[in-house]
Enzyme design. Structure first.
Site, PDB file in Angstrom:
ATOM      1  N   GLY A 196       0.829  -1.197   0.000  1.00 48.52           N
ATOM      2  CA  GLY A 196       0.000   0.000   0.000  1.00 48.52           C
ATOM      3  C   GLY A 196       0.860   1.242   0.000  1.00 48.52           C
ATOM      4  O   GLY A 196       1.993   1.219   0.498  1.00 48.52           O
TER       5      GLY A 196
ATOM      6  N   GLN B 157       2.861   9.965   1.232  1.00 47.43           N
ATOM      7  CA  GLN B 157       4.142   9.248   1.287  1.00 47.43           C
ATOM      8  C   GLN B 157       5.023   9.519   0.072  1.00 47.43           C
ATOM      9  O   GLN B 157       6.195   9.152   0.079  1.00 47.43           O
ATOM     10  CB  GLN B 157       3.909   7.739   1.384  1.00 47.43           C
ATOM     11  CG  GLN B 157       3.304   7.295   2.700  1.00 47.43           C
ATOM     12  CD  GLN B 157       3.150   5.790   2.729  1.00 47.43           C
ATOM     13  OE1 GLN B 157       2.176   5.262   2.220  1.00 47.43           O
ATOM     14  NE2 GLN B 157       4.113   5.095   3.299  1.00 47.43           N
TER      15      GLN B 157
ATOM     16  N   CYS C 114       5.663   0.018   7.551  1.00 46.89           N
ATOM     17  CA  CYS C 114       5.293   1.149   6.695  1.00 46.89           C
ATOM     18  C   CYS C 114       6.510   1.537   5.861  1.00 46.89           C
ATOM     19  O   CYS C 114       7.624   1.615   6.392  1.00 46.89           O
ATOM     20  CB  CYS C 114       4.873   2.323   7.577  1.00 46.89           C
ATOM     21  SG  CYS C 114       4.391   3.785   6.648  1.00 46.89           S
ATOM     22  N   LEU C 115       6.301   1.771   4.578  1.00 47.84           N
ATOM     23  CA  LEU C 115       7.422   2.142   3.706  1.00 47.84           C
ATOM     24  C   LEU C 115       8.081   3.444   4.155  1.00 47.84           C
ATOM     25  O   LEU C 115       9.239   3.692   3.845  1.00 47.84           O
ATOM     26  CB  LEU C 115       6.944   2.272   2.246  1.00 47.84           C
ATOM     27  CG  LEU C 115       6.523   0.964   1.565  1.00 47.84           C
ATOM     28  CD1 LEU C 115       5.959   1.248   0.176  1.00 47.84           C
ATOM     29  CD2 LEU C 115       7.684  -0.016   1.480  1.00 47.84           C
TER      30      LEU C 115
ATOM     31  N   HIS D 209      -4.695   1.352   7.354  1.00 42.99           N
ATOM     32  CA  HIS D 209      -3.355   1.942   7.485  1.00 42.99           C
ATOM     33  C   HIS D 209      -3.181   3.091   6.473  1.00 42.99           C
ATOM     34  O   HIS D 209      -2.704   4.173   6.828  1.00 42.99           O
ATOM     35  CB  HIS D 209      -2.320   0.835   7.259  1.00 42.99           C
ATOM     36  CG  HIS D 209      -0.892   1.279   7.289  1.00 42.99           C
ATOM     37  ND1 HIS D 209       0.017   0.788   8.196  1.00 42.99           N
ATOM     38  CD2 HIS D 209      -0.190   2.160   6.505  1.00 42.99           C
ATOM     39  CE1 HIS D 209       1.197   1.354   7.968  1.00 42.99           C
ATOM     40  NE2 HIS D 209       1.098   2.185   6.949  1.00 42.99           N
ATOM     41  N   GLU D 210      -3.584   2.841   5.224  1.00 46.30           N
ATOM     42  CA  GLU D 210      -3.387   3.864   4.177  1.00 46.30           C
ATOM     43  C   GLU D 210      -4.333   5.054   4.366  1.00 46.30           C
ATOM     44  O   GLU D 210      -3.939   6.199   4.148  1.00 46.30           O
ATOM     45  CB  GLU D 210      -3.577   3.251   2.782  1.00 46.30           C
ATOM     46  CG  GLU D 210      -2.622   2.113   2.429  1.00 46.30           C
ATOM     47  CD  GLU D 210      -1.161   2.403   2.727  1.00 46.30           C
ATOM     48  OE1 GLU D 210      -0.739   3.568   2.620  1.00 46.30           O
ATOM     49  OE2 GLU D 210      -0.424   1.448   3.072  1.00 46.30           O
TER      50      GLU D 210
ATOM     51  N   HIS E 167      -2.996   7.405   6.806  1.00 43.84           N
ATOM     52  CA  HIS E 167      -1.976   8.309   6.242  1.00 43.84           C
ATOM     53  C   HIS E 167      -2.616   9.603   5.727  1.00 43.84           C
ATOM     54  O   HIS E 167      -2.011  10.668   5.792  1.00 43.84           O
ATOM     55  CB  HIS E 167      -1.254   7.642   5.065  1.00 43.84           C
ATOM     56  CG  HIS E 167      -0.063   6.823   5.447  1.00 43.84           C
ATOM     57  ND1 HIS E 167       1.034   7.355   6.093  1.00 43.84           N
ATOM     58  CD2 HIS E 167       0.224   5.514   5.256  1.00 43.84           C
ATOM     59  CE1 HIS E 167       1.940   6.391   6.285  1.00 43.84           C
ATOM     60  NE2 HIS E 167       1.466   5.257   5.799  1.00 43.84           N
TER      61      HIS E 167
END
Ligand code: CO
Length: 171
Positions: A46, A51, A95-96, A137-138, A141
């Protein structure tokens, strides 16, 4: 396809509430495609627009990111909203934007999400399991919330050292 640079913690854009997408134009569509390619390359399941440095309410997810037939289950969601939540479930997340940290997070077990697709059509998705976690999660963000913000005070205290290392790396 140019790959986008992934913004890392503690960049302030990750703590901002992103703006609604008002016009799904070619730039938005191209950005979503670049986000998908960036997610696959990372690799991740994701990626939300903040991000990659764009404070916009849109994201890509593909929980089958590692499969051979890449893109079959890719979702590009614009202005997503959670409209129903059921149950609670705990699972490990990363998380990236926060490399090297994985933690157990409590989330809603099943969520129903309303969003626009790239043609501007409203779609509703009911998700459980990994897709449910990933979508929550996304969407977090887009509200400037990171998974580490969901940890208990004790747990956050325990990973403080690792977070500090990330901050140092960024400077
Ligand atoms: Co993330």
């Amino acid at each position: 396809m140019p790959l986008l640079e992934i913004v890392l913690y503690p960049d302030p854009i990750l703590s901002q509430v992103a703006k609604k997408v008002e016009d799904i134009n070619d730039d938005i569509k191209a950005l979503l495609e670049d986000m998908a390619q960036t997610m696959y390359e990372a690799p991740g399941i994701g990626l939300a627009a903040p991000q990659i440095g764009k404070s916009l309410r849109m994201l890509v997810v593909d929980v089958d990111s590692g499969e051979q037939e890449q893109g079959k289950n890719l979702l590009k969601l614009i202005n997503p909203e959670i409209i129903e939540r059921k149950g609670k479930a705990k699972g490990e997340e990363g998380c990236l934007s926060i490399p090297d940290i994985r933690e157990q997070v409590v989330r809603d077990e099943i969520v129903k999400i309303k969003a626009l697709d790239i043609s501007g059509q409203e779609i509703v998705i009911e998700a459980d399991g990994l897709l449910s976690v990933c979508l929550q999660h996304e969407i977090d963000h887009l509200d400037g919330v990171l998974f580490i913000d969901k940890l208990s005070k004790v747990r956050k205290e325990l990973i403080k050292g690792k977070l500090k290392k990330l901050v140092k790396k960024r400077k």
